[in-house]
Design a protein around this motif. Structure first.
Motif, PDB file in Angstrom:
ATOM      1  N   PHE A  32       0.824  -1.209   0.000  1.00  0.00           N
ATOM      2  CA  PHE A  32       0.000   0.000   0.000  1.00  0.00           C
ATOM      3  C   PHE A  32       0.863   1.265   0.000  1.00  0.00           C
ATOM      4  N   LEU A  33       2.070   1.192   0.578  1.00  0.00           N
ATOM      5  CA  LEU A  33       2.978   2.343   0.512  1.00  0.00           C
ATOM      6  C   LEU A  33       3.563   2.496  -0.886  1.00  0.00           C
ATOM      7  N   GLN A  34       3.878   1.374  -1.506  1.00  0.00           N
ATOM      8  CA  GLN A  34       4.390   1.421  -2.872  1.00  0.00           C
ATOM      9  C   GLN A  34       3.331   2.019  -3.806  1.00  0.00           C
ATOM     10  N   HIS A  35       2.099   1.579  -3.620  1.00  0.00           N
ATOM     11  CA  HIS A  35       1.014   2.081  -4.468  1.00  0.00           C
ATOM     12  C   HIS A  35       0.854   3.584  -4.304  1.00  0.00           C
ATOM     13  N   ALA A  36       0.953   4.064  -3.069  1.00  0.00           N
ATOM     14  CA  ALA A  36       0.870   5.509  -2.827  1.00  0.00           C
ATOM     15  C   ALA A  36       1.991   6.236  -3.555  1.00  0.00           C
ATOM     16  N   GLY A  37       3.170   5.606  -3.597  1.00  0.00           N
ATOM     17  CA  GLY A  37       4.286   6.200  -4.324  1.00  0.00           C
ATOM     18  C   GLY A  37       4.042   6.246  -5.823  1.00  0.00           C
ATOM     19  N   PHE A  38       3.442   5.173  -6.365  1.00  0.00           N
ATOM     20  CA  PHE A  38       3.119   5.167  -7.791  1.00  0.00           C
ATOM     21  C   PHE A  38       2.170   6.319  -8.133  1.00  0.00           C
ATOM     22  N   ILE A  39       1.135   6.477  -7.325  1.00  0.00           N
ATOM     23  CA  ILE A  39       0.145   7.517  -7.571  1.00  0.00           C
ATOM     24  C   ILE A  39       0.776   8.899  -7.443  1.00  0.00           C
ATOM     25  N   ALA A  40       1.662   9.065  -6.449  1.00  0.00           N
ATOM     26  CA  ALA A  40       2.275  10.372  -6.197  1.00  0.00           C
ATOM     27  C   ALA A  40       3.175  10.823  -7.337  1.00  0.00           C
ATOM     28  N   MET A  41       3.643   9.891  -8.169  1.00  0.00           N
ATOM     29  CA  MET A  41       4.508  10.266  -9.282  1.00  0.00           C
ATOM     30  C   MET A  41       3.745  11.043 -10.350  1.00  0.00           C
TER      31      MET A  41
END
Length: 413
Positions: A258-267
């Motif tokens: 879920f942290l990785q996914h948040a990072g993907f979206i934040a890009m």
């Protein structure tokens, strides 16, 4: 505690997510009187959007049931060849009763596709695998979600990844194998083959390296900047968490999906916001084809896995902070990782001109390291107009990149 709080929030939201799903169906079902109410299509669209934003996304199926080979539609089955605690080696095997076709299939090259362990599931390479199946016998690594691996199985670091790749290559048979690595695994795959060459083992016939950080010092991207502007201790203290008790891997230290996914979206948050707004608008208009395309994309994109903490931190340190491979300073079990030891393997590197994950030149750097491979057996391709995913998935991959990959593998088979 962050992982535990995330799980509590997910469970608290579950009734509302399921209610949104039910409301969407009720207001869109032609057999329901609610679907005839004014504004029913907007209510249904809004609730489906809320459902999709809040729901859990499980690992998608490969969904490769058949493939067309030389005008024949052949059924395909998924076989588990090796089962390791953190990875399954799969083969997608084609079957037919046509003996002439069988003879042709037996002569086709074997390709091991090494999928990235970098957030998404290996099914992200579904289009890669499906396309390769036209002309090759295809194996693929399917990495296991770390939250599903019991803690008693021990840790799994970058060196363990390298050992897995070597075991898979030896099992299939290096003398008849071509290895394709996509993104993150270009580094451990090159290390695995380098160590095999240094030990005098037979190495694969060819290496196809696509969009990976062989030398992350070249054309650094946003991903590289994040890794270099923070010390390793920052990652240990801020992104590593413990799997809660409701999973088989409880107690294991991981970089949560879920942290990785948040990072993907934040890009690129604006792009994702616009995509979801367009999805809502398509549902209201009744444009079901575009809405279904959105569902298919985000069913894959939102399905993420936890990475073992050891592997994640090793990758940050070795690949993105200390650049040990291109600097010639990486050792595994006391043996130097020396790509110049590779002599009998052909090398093809592929980059996307607009890749914002592995910058232009990072993959091509492999040629400067693999000096033992004659120049005549090395080739580099820059795909104009392609981003990171375009070099291994989608129309550009199928129509522009794959023909070159197929020809290169055939040349050295």
């Amino acid at each position: 505690m962050l992982y535990q709080w995330h799980e509590m929030g997910r469970q608290w939201m579950a009734p509302w997510v399921h209610l949104a799903d039910a409301s969407s169906r009720i207001f869109s079902d032609p057999n329901s009187w609610l679907s005839a109410l004014p504004g029913a299509e907007r209510i249904s669209a809004y609730n489906e959007l809320m459902h999709r934003l809040g729901k859990d996304y499980e690992k998608p199926d490969w969904d490769i049931g058949e493939v067309e080979v030389d005008g024949h539609t052949l059924p395909v089955i998924e076989q588990e060849i090796i089962a390791k605690p953190f990875c399954r080696l799969l083969r997608f095997k084609r079957f037919t009763d046509d003996q002439a076709v069988i003879a042709g299939l037996k002569a086709q090259p074997a390709v091991l596709v090494v999928a990235p362990l970098s957030g998404h599931h290996a099914t992200l390479l579904r289009d890669t695998v499906r396309t390769l199946l036209r002309d090759h016998k295809v194996y693929v690594t399917e990495w296991i979600d770390a939250r599903l691996v019991p803690a008693e199985q021990g840790g799994f670091g970058l060196e363990g990844y390298v050992a897995y790749i070597q075991e898979f290559i030896r099992h299939i048979g290096a003398d008849k194998l071509h290895v394709m690595s996509v993104c993150q695994p270009t580094v451990p795959v090159l290390a695995a083959v380098s160590l095999m060459a240094s030990a005098g083992e037979t190495t694969p016939r060819s290496l196809v390296m696509m969009g990976g950080p062989i030398d992350a010092r070249v054309s650094p991207t946003q991903v590289n900047d994040l890794a270099t502007r923070n010390p390793l201790s920052w990652f240990e203290h801020n992104v590593i968490h413990t799997v809660p008790v409701n999973y088989p891997g409880h107690g294991r230290a991981v970089y949560p999906g879920f942290l990785q996914h948040a990072g993907f979206i934040a890009m690129n948050p604006s792009r994702h916001f616009q995509s979801h707004w367009d999805f809502y608008a398509d549902l209201v208009k009744g444009d079901l084809e575009d809405a279904d395309a959105h569902r298919r994309f985000y069913d894959e994109y939102n399905a993420v896995l936890d990475m073992p903490a050891e592997f994640y931190l090793d990758t940050i340190r070795v690949v993105f902070q200390e650049f040990l491979l291109p600097r010639g300073l990486w050792t595994i079990d006391g043996v130097k990782v020396d790509p110049s030891a590779i002599t009998g393997t052909a090398l093809l590197s592929i980059e996307g001109e607009l890749d914002d994950i592995a910058g232009l030149g990072q993959t091509k750097a492999a040629h400067g390291l693999c000096t033992g491979i004659p120049k005549a057996r090395r080739k580099h391709i820059t795909v104009e107009g392609a981003g990171h995913y375009g070099i291994f998935s989608g129309r550009r991959w199928r129509e522009s990149v794959y023909p070159d990959v197929k020809a290169f593998i055939a040349k050295y088979n």
